[in-house]
Design an enzyme around this catalytic site. Structure first.
Site, PDB file in Angstrom:
ATOM      1  N   THR A 130      56.715 -41.142 144.561  1.00 30.77           N
ATOM      2  CA  THR A 130      56.958 -39.857 144.763  1.00 30.77           C
ATOM      3  C   THR A 130      57.203 -38.997 143.305  1.00 30.77           C
ATOM      4  O   THR A 130      58.302 -39.376 142.817  1.00 30.77           O
ATOM      5  CB  THR A 130      57.823 -39.124 145.640  1.00 30.77           C
ATOM      6  OG1 THR A 130      57.481 -40.176 146.939  1.00 30.77           O
ATOM      7  CG2 THR A 130      57.920 -37.733 146.128  1.00 30.77           C
TER       8      THR A 130
ATOM      9  N   GLY B 130      58.861 -40.686 127.886  1.00 29.36           N
ATOM     10  CA  GLY B 130      58.020 -41.271 126.782  1.00 29.36           C
ATOM     11  C   GLY B 130      58.124 -42.739 126.884  1.00 29.36           C
ATOM     12  O   GLY B 130      57.140 -43.352 126.554  1.00 29.36           O
ATOM     13  N   THR B 131      59.150 -43.156 127.431  1.00 30.24           N
ATOM     14  CA  THR B 131      59.189 -44.765 127.058  1.00 30.24           C
ATOM     15  C   THR B 131      58.304 -45.380 128.201  1.00 30.24           C
ATOM     16  O   THR B 131      57.421 -46.200 128.107  1.00 30.24           O
ATOM     17  CB  THR B 131      60.649 -45.288 127.415  1.00 30.24           C
ATOM     18  OG1 THR B 131      61.732 -44.831 126.626  1.00 30.24           O
ATOM     19  CG2 THR B 131      60.644 -46.638 127.395  1.00 30.24           C
TER      20      THR B 131
ATOM     21  N   ASN C  79      60.520 -40.723 114.658  1.00 30.33           N
ATOM     22  CA  ASN C  79      61.686 -40.111 115.180  1.00 30.33           C
ATOM     23  C   ASN C  79      62.849 -39.989 114.251  1.00 30.33           C
ATOM     24  O   ASN C  79      63.636 -39.342 114.207  1.00 30.33           O
ATOM     25  CB  ASN C  79      61.918 -40.732 116.458  1.00 30.33           C
ATOM     26  CG  ASN C  79      61.980 -42.449 116.414  1.00 30.33           C
ATOM     27  OD1 ASN C  79      60.692 -42.624 116.274  1.00 30.33           O
ATOM     28  ND2 ASN C  79      62.927 -43.030 116.583  1.00 30.33           N
TER      29      ASN C  79
ATOM     30  N   GLN D 259      57.680 -37.040 119.404  1.00 27.43           N
ATOM     31  CA  GLN D 259      58.034 -36.040 118.423  1.00 27.43           C
ATOM     32  C   GLN D 259      57.155 -34.961 117.897  1.00 27.43           C
ATOM     33  O   GLN D 259      57.716 -33.889 117.322  1.00 27.43           O
ATOM     34  CB  GLN D 259      58.784 -36.849 117.232  1.00 27.43           C
ATOM     35  CG  GLN D 259      59.708 -37.737 117.644  1.00 27.43           C
ATOM     36  CD  GLN D 259      61.184 -37.190 117.653  1.00 27.43           C
ATOM     37  OE1 GLN D 259      61.339 -35.948 117.785  1.00 27.43           O
ATOM     38  NE2 GLN D 259      62.000 -37.982 118.530  1.00 27.43           N
TER      39      GLN D 259
ATOM     40  N   HIS E 139      62.452 -34.028 127.096  1.00 29.09           N
ATOM     41  CA  HIS E 139      63.530 -33.770 126.932  1.00 29.09           C
ATOM     42  C   HIS E 139      63.633 -33.521 125.273  1.00 29.09           C
ATOM     43  O   HIS E 139      64.859 -33.179 124.743  1.00 29.09           O
ATOM     44  CB  HIS E 139      64.673 -34.907 127.350  1.00 29.09           C
ATOM     45  CG  HIS E 139      64.605 -36.115 126.583  1.00 29.09           C
ATOM     46  ND1 HIS E 139      65.520 -36.405 125.738  1.00 29.09           N
ATOM     47  CD2 HIS E 139      63.850 -37.233 127.073  1.00 29.09           C
ATOM     48  CE1 HIS E 139      65.265 -37.733 125.331  1.00 29.09           C
ATOM     49  NE2 HIS E 139      64.507 -38.110 126.059  1.00 29.09           N
TER      50      HIS E 139
ATOM     51  N   CYS F 262      68.194 -44.888 119.966  1.00 30.90           N
ATOM     52  CA  CYS F 262      68.036 -46.049 120.851  1.00 30.90           C
ATOM     53  C   CYS F 262      68.680 -47.112 120.232  1.00 30.90           C
ATOM     54  O   CYS F 262      68.884 -48.371 121.349  1.00 30.90           O
ATOM     55  CB  CYS F 262      66.577 -46.151 121.171  1.00 30.90           C
ATOM     56  SG  CYS F 262      65.817 -44.788 121.822  1.00 30.90           S
TER      57      CYS F 262
ATOM     58  N   SER G  45      57.145 -36.212 125.942  1.00 29.34           N
ATOM     59  CA  SER G  45      58.387 -36.520 126.944  1.00 29.34           C
ATOM     60  C   SER G  45      59.091 -35.319 126.974  1.00 29.34           C
ATOM     61  O   SER G  45      58.810 -34.331 125.782  1.00 29.34           O
ATOM     62  CB  SER G  45      59.320 -37.496 125.764  1.00 29.34           C
ATOM     63  OG  SER G  45      60.843 -37.384 126.486  1.00 29.34           O
TER      64      SER G  45
END
Ligand SMILES: *Cc1c(COP(=O)(O)O)cnc(C)c1O
Length: 380
Positions: free
Chosen positions: A237, A71-72, A151, A179, A201, A325, A199
């Site tokens: 890659t 996401g970042t 978030n 989110q 995860h 974060c 994202s």
């Protein structure tokens, strides 16, 4: 007692079937998707398959999905890449005061280079006002970036309306949907956004994988330069195993969307009701109805949130005080401050973020632990 995990907005458990899908690509299927031989073609097929699942989750076309490291990176690419490509010196990015740091610090980076940023304020529910956005859109505006769901609080922004305002002025619109994707039904066409970050995860996929939706027809922003991967939109890659896992996580999230949301909402409502009734005084920082179904953010005035979270952890209960974060920072949450909470309220908050595996029994155990802890911390 088994541990309880109520921190699903920080990250989630890798789904067992996601793990199974990834395994072959960590062992025998090691081809480079850019290679023309059978090893490469097998990896390419897996990427195509994953891309279709990610696209399907948000109503996009596969060709509009660019895989990133998370996401970042998607946020950085959307913001820094767009400003780069538009190349308007002194241009302005309009965003909100409650964005994730991936957005805020991308804007800060550009500000250091001479661009300008407008941070839209939010109300007590954490929502921007459309009139403020309208006013901020001057001739220098190059991009609007507004998140879908916060978030820390789960607050949902009026993204469709905001995107429509930006569109009417011919300005590109990015949405950090990290989110929201996989937790709420998302249709990028209906939303009318140009760029949308995801994202893996946060939805039971592996870490280090994500995507940027880039609407067909716009000039694609680029952040990572190199080879011709991802149709020249993101060099390097591809992380095949992680992308395969992300694809499977999206497929499962779509399939289970209603069930997960319903389960989380039931648990969240019970948690909220019991806290309000049994752990007074408690200030709600997330609003039912305009909030993610899995998120509850509550302040316990007079109690240090960090200290409370540490003590809950000692009892095997994982929650957080806000964003993972900046968990090490002792500053009160900038999100809650922007929502008009006092320093005391903002530094006494706990974020409970539920996942599909959580149960009623866990909710009741957490309430019991909270009651004891808050009472004893307030007594000292
Ligand atoms: C977690 C999160 C991000 C960052 O995503 P990563 O994949 O961890 O880099 C960005 N925005 C929001 C709203 C998030 O919750």
């Amino acid at each position: 007692m088994p541990k309880i995990y109520f921190d699903n907005n920080a990250t989630t458990r890798l789904d067992a079937s996601v793990f199974e899908e990834m395994l072959p690509f960590l062992r025998d299927n090691y081809g480079n998707p850019s290679s023309l031989h059978s090893f490469g073609r097998e990896a390419r097929r897996a990427l195509d398959n994953a891309r279709a699942h990610v696209a399907n989750l948000i109503g996009a076309e596969p060709g509009e999905i660019v895989f990133t490291s998370g996401g970042t990176e998607a946020d950085n690419q959307a913001i820094i890449g767009t400003v780069d490509i538009i190349g308007k010196p002194g241009g302005r990015i309009i965003t909100s005061a409650v964005e994730h740091q991936a957005v805020l610090n991308s804007c800060q980076h550009l500000q250091n280079k001479g661009y300008r940023t407008t941070l839209l304020p939010v109300d007590r529910e954490g929502r921007i006002k459309l009139a403020d956005l309208d006013k901020a859109l001057d001739n220098d505006a190059v991009l609007v970036s507004i998140m879908y769901a916060n978030n820390e609080t789960g607050s949902i922004q009026p993204v469709e309306e905001a995107a429509s305002i930006a569109k009417s002025r011919g300005i590109l619109f990015h949405c950090d949907g990290v989110q929201a994707a996989g937790r709420l039904p998302i249709d990028v066409r209906k939303l009318g956004v140009d760029l949308f970050s995801l994202s893996s995860h946060k939805i039971n996929g592996p870490k280090g994988s994500g995507a940027l939706f880039v609407r067909r027809g716009i000039l694609a922003p680029v952040l990572i330069h190199g080879g011709h991967h991802e149709q020249r939109r993101r060099a390097g890659t591809e992380n095949v195993a992680s992308i395969v896992g992300f694809g499977e996580a999206c497929r499962l999230a779509k399939q289970r969307l209603d069930e997960t949301a319903r389960n989380c909402a039931t648990l969240r409502d019970r948690l909220e009701k019991r806290i309000i009734e049994e752990v007074q005084p408690a200030v709600l920082n997330s609003c039912r109805g305009i909030c993610l179904p899995n998120t509850l953010n509550v302040s316990f005035p007079g109690v240090d949130g960090q200290f409370l979270a540490i003590n809950l952890d000692l009892m095997g209960i994982a929650v957080s005080t806000g964003s993972a974060c900046h968990a090490e920072s002792r500053e009160p949450s900038y999100v809650l401050k922007a929502m008009g909470r006092s320093d005391d309220e903002a530094s006494s908050c706990i974020r409970f973020s539920l996942g599909r595996e959580n149960t009623i029994e866990e909710v009741d155990a957490v309430v019991l632990a909270l009651k004891e802890l808050v009472r004893s911390l307030r007594a000292t």
